[in-house]
Motif scaffolding. Structure first.
Motif, mmCIF file in Angstrom:
data_model
loop_
_atom_site.group_PDB
_atom_site.id
_atom_site.type_symbol
_atom_site.label_atom_id
_atom_site.label_comp_id
_atom_site.label_asym_id
_atom_site.label_seq_id
_atom_site.Cartn_x
_atom_site.Cartn_y
_atom_site.Cartn_z
ATOM 1 N N ILE A 113 0.836 -1.201 0.000
ATOM 2 C CA ILE A 113 0.000 0.000 0.000
ATOM 3 C C ILE A 113 0.871 1.251 0.000
ATOM 4 C CG2 ILE A 113 -1.752 1.315 1.263
ATOM 5 C CD1 ILE A 113 -2.644 -1.347 2.530
ATOM 6 N N ASP A 114 0.626 2.111 -0.992
ATOM 7 C CA ASP A 114 1.246 3.436 -1.014
ATOM 8 C C ASP A 114 0.144 4.460 -0.808
ATOM 9 O OD1 ASP A 114 2.823 5.706 -1.366
ATOM 10 O OD2 ASP A 114 2.511 5.682 -3.532
ATOM 11 N N GLY A 115 0.191 5.149 0.307
ATOM 12 C CA GLY A 115 -0.805 6.178 0.605
ATOM 13 C C GLY A 115 -0.230 7.570 0.470
ATOM 14 N N ASN A 130 10.227 -1.717 -7.126
ATOM 15 C CA ASN A 130 10.321 -2.280 -5.775
ATOM 16 C C ASN A 130 8.944 -2.702 -5.269
ATOM 17 O OD1 ASN A 130 13.082 -1.888 -5.592
ATOM 18 N ND2 ASN A 130 12.909 0.047 -4.479
ATOM 19 N N CYS A 131 7.974 -1.820 -5.436
ATOM 20 C CA CYS A 131 6.611 -2.120 -4.963
ATOM 21 C C CYS A 131 6.082 -3.383 -5.632
ATOM 22 C CB CYS A 131 5.674 -0.950 -5.252
ATOM 23 S SG CYS A 131 6.001 0.495 -4.238
ATOM 24 N N MET A 132 6.237 -3.471 -6.930
ATOM 25 C CA MET A 132 5.726 -4.627 -7.661
ATOM 26 C C MET A 132 6.479 -5.900 -7.300
ATOM 27 S SD MET A 132 3.232 -3.180 -8.943
ATOM 28 C CE MET A 132 2.565 -4.666 -9.650
ATOM 29 N N LEU A 142 -1.783 -1.385 -4.045
ATOM 30 C CA LEU A 142 -2.823 -0.365 -3.920
ATOM 31 C C LEU A 142 -2.155 0.988 -3.718
ATOM 32 C CD1 LEU A 142 -5.070 -2.301 -1.384
ATOM 33 C CD2 LEU A 142 -5.416 -2.141 -3.849
ATOM 34 N N ALA A 143 -2.487 1.950 -4.573
ATOM 35 C CA ALA A 143 -1.888 3.276 -4.458
ATOM 36 C C ALA A 143 -2.970 4.338 -4.405
ATOM 37 C CB ALA A 143 -0.961 3.546 -5.636
#
Length: 160
Positions: A113-115, A130-132, A142-143
């Motif tokens: 999750i990137d908020g 990196n996120c993937m 989820l962003a």
């Protein structure tokens, strides 16, 4: 960076559609920017009735502008990791997202999750990679990042 009313609805909608949160990582330690009353209203919209102990913890975090861990536990998170470039906000893993993630974090999470953090990372291609790479098979990224017309906020502006 954090979870407001729209982000809470987005994440609860993802949960309702089958996204698992058992092993969750947040990019940056996420704060809660939502009142306890509004949080309860949103939970009700999604038919979520938390146990009283967790509801008390969530109310306290919302009222104090605390961190999102109680909300993530409500979603079903058993393991919660937060990654940040410094320990200032008490992140559980210190890592500069401008650089490749360690092998130990690859394919490790049901939900990444990137908020509102990636717009602050200069080397965006590496950060999104990196996120993937942290998403396990069958998991989700989820962003909920700020979009255009917020000048001076971060390195990048994303457009919907």
């Amino acid at each position: 960076m954090g979870i407001d009313a729209n982000s809470a609805r987005f994440v609860l909608s993802a949960r309702a559609q089958g996204v698992r949160f058992r092993r969750t990582v947040t990019i940056g330690r996420q704060s809660l920017f939502i009142t306890p009353r509004l949080m309860r209203q949103i939970l009700s919209e999604f038919g979520v009735t938390p146990a009283s102990g967790l509801l008390g913890e969530l109310d306290e975090a919302c009222a104090s502008g605390g961190y999102a861990e109680p909300f993530l536990r409500l979603l079903g998170a058993d393991e919660i990791t937060s990654i940040d470039a410094s320990g200032y906000e008490g992140a559980s893993a210190i890592h500069d997202m401008n650089h490749p993630i360690p092998e130990a974090l690859r394919c490790s999470f049901d939900a990444v999750i990137d908020g509102g953090c990636l717009e602050h990372v200069f080397n965006f291609p590496v950060a999104i990679k990196n996120c993937m790479e942290m998403v396990d098979i069958g998991g989700h990224f989820l962003a909920a990042t700020p979009t255009n017309n917020w000048p001076g906020h971060g390195f990048y502006q994303f457009s919907a």
